[in-house]
Design an enzyme around this catalytic site. Sequence first.
Site, PDB file in Angstrom:
ATOM      1  N   HIS A  87       0.837  -1.203   0.000  1.00 43.37           N
ATOM      2  CA  HIS A  87       0.000   0.000   0.000  1.00 43.37           C
ATOM      3  C   HIS A  87       0.865   1.244   0.000  1.00 43.37           C
ATOM      4  O   HIS A  87       2.081   1.187   0.165  1.00 43.37           O
ATOM      5  CB  HIS A  87      -0.987  -0.009   1.182  1.00 43.37           C
ATOM      6  N   CYS A 120       5.559   7.063   4.117  1.00 42.39           N
ATOM      7  CA  CYS A 120       4.426   6.214   3.696  1.00 42.39           C
ATOM      8  C   CYS A 120       3.790   6.751   2.404  1.00 42.39           C
ATOM      9  O   CYS A 120       2.960   6.084   1.803  1.00 42.39           O
ATOM     10  CB  CYS A 120       3.360   6.151   4.784  1.00 42.39           C
ATOM     11  N   HIS A 132       4.913   0.558  -0.310  1.00 43.81           N
ATOM     12  CA  HIS A 132       5.608  -0.334   0.628  1.00 43.81           C
ATOM     13  C   HIS A 132       4.542  -1.337   1.080  1.00 43.81           C
ATOM     14  O   HIS A 132       3.505  -1.449   0.428  1.00 43.81           O
ATOM     15  CB  HIS A 132       6.217   0.469   1.780  1.00 43.81           C
ATOM     16  N   HIS A 153       2.967  -4.351   4.372  1.00 43.70           N
ATOM     17  CA  HIS A 153       2.983  -4.899   5.737  1.00 43.70           C
ATOM     18  C   HIS A 153       2.391  -6.313   5.742  1.00 43.70           C
ATOM     19  O   HIS A 153       1.579  -6.652   4.876  1.00 43.70           O
ATOM     20  CB  HIS A 153       2.129  -4.041   6.677  1.00 43.70           C
ATOM     21  N   ASP A 174      -5.297 -10.345   0.629  1.00 42.39           N
ATOM     22  CA  ASP A 174      -3.984 -10.985   0.705  1.00 42.39           C
ATOM     23  C   ASP A 174      -3.267 -10.902  -0.640  1.00 42.39           C
ATOM     24  O   ASP A 174      -3.835 -11.232  -1.684  1.00 42.39           O
ATOM     25  CB  ASP A 174      -4.180 -12.452   1.124  1.00 42.39           C
ATOM     26  N   HIS A 175      -2.009 -10.456  -0.584  1.00 41.47           N
ATOM     27  CA  HIS A 175      -1.162 -10.339  -1.771  1.00 41.47           C
ATOM     28  C   HIS A 175      -1.760  -9.400  -2.824  1.00 41.47           C
ATOM     29  O   HIS A 175      -1.784  -9.700  -4.019  1.00 41.47           O
ATOM     30  CB  HIS A 175      -0.857 -11.731  -2.362  1.00 41.47           C
ATOM     31  N   GLU A 230      -0.809  -2.951  12.019  1.00 44.50           N
ATOM     32  CA  GLU A 230      -0.118  -2.654  10.767  1.00 44.50           C
ATOM     33  C   GLU A 230       1.340  -3.104  10.875  1.00 44.50           C
ATOM     34  O   GLU A 230       1.915  -3.650   9.938  1.00 44.50           O
ATOM     35  CB  GLU A 230      -0.200  -1.150  10.499  1.00 44.50           C
TER      36      GLU A 230
HETATM   37 ZN    ZN Z   1       2.321   1.300   5.555  1.00 45.73          ZN
END
Ligand code: ZN
Length: 365
Positions: free
Chosen positions: A246, A265, A271, A273, A311-312, A355
């Site tokens: 995200h 961010c 990037h 998580h 997911d992914h 997160e």
């Molecule tokens: Zn982040």
Amino acid sequence: MKITTLKRFEFAAARRLAGQWHGDNFVVWVGVAGPLDPRTGMVINVSDLKAAAATRLDEKYDHRLLDVQIAEAPTTLNIARALWADLRPDFRAPQALASVDVQEQEGPAARVEAGSAPTGIVVGEFSAAHRTHAPGLSAAENRARYGICNNPAGHGHNYRAALYLPEGAAAPAGLWAEFDHRNLSADIAELQGRNVVTETLAELIARRVPEAGRVRVWETSAFFADYRRAGDPYALGRRYHFSAAHRLNSPALSPEVNARLFGKCNRADPHGHTYQVEVVLTVAALDPQTETAHDLDALDRCAADIVGPLDHRYLDAEVAFFHDRPSTGENIALYLWERFAGGLGPALESVRVWETPNNQFVVQR
Ligand SMILES: [Zn+2]
Ligand SMILES: [Zn+2]
């Protein structure tokens, strides 16, 4: 519905309790609640929360002698209470300090939160065997529902339990020894003829500790059951995770404001998580046939339909909900809350999203 942003801190300090010197590494979670700003997708900018709490911890608590720094005896509960008093003025309406948790590393903890009395949290561990078998179901129904957990030879867990106690109360001596290295289904008279599930165990421990407002028993790190003395007596918590990319960027704000607000961010490349998700549901009564609060397989299927699609993924680009709002922890928790509420109805109590191990976002009813 209430939304809370929580940030984790650590500090190290000395104190004297009952005439003995102690040195502790404390873990602190500070929670701030308030309305979600639709432009930023945040309750509070985590960097503002971090700056405020880190300043207080640094000036009064970290690498200090707590006997000198706080007015009352430096019990963990009094440290939480002092920190609450110090932090409260730092947050102004519509934001408000919601909770302060102080935990001795791997040890007891204390919680101060808005609207309820301070609580001490005592933890215990025991290893025990059990067999998941509902006497109200046939042998075939038990096998179908519980699979290998219904194996007549039994299996076992390293259980972890937490007692939520009023100030001054303590765990009774020998509490955990009653359960440690036992076969719960065979050795505990009160569990004979019961389905020995985590709900049953939490209720039994609560019977041993009448002062506890809540007893939480972790069967695994991804599943707990509560017995509570206020509201619905039974609760289940289940944890899931997903991995996603995200980038924080609000379409309602200029590039300059986005960069200032979200810092690294907001970099053009995403990037990501490994997000942890905890879903808690409450019920008024156990199912009379199975003595469980909820069908865990059904909950896992519901979660697979809700968490699975994240997911992914690159959240901002691939999940429609985040096309017109930033993929902040608050908005991800809200996304999950709306969908779990659709699947579970009013039983849903909270959805919590980590997160990172240092940031949590909670939506609760
Ligand atoms: Zn982040
Ligand atoms: Zn089991």
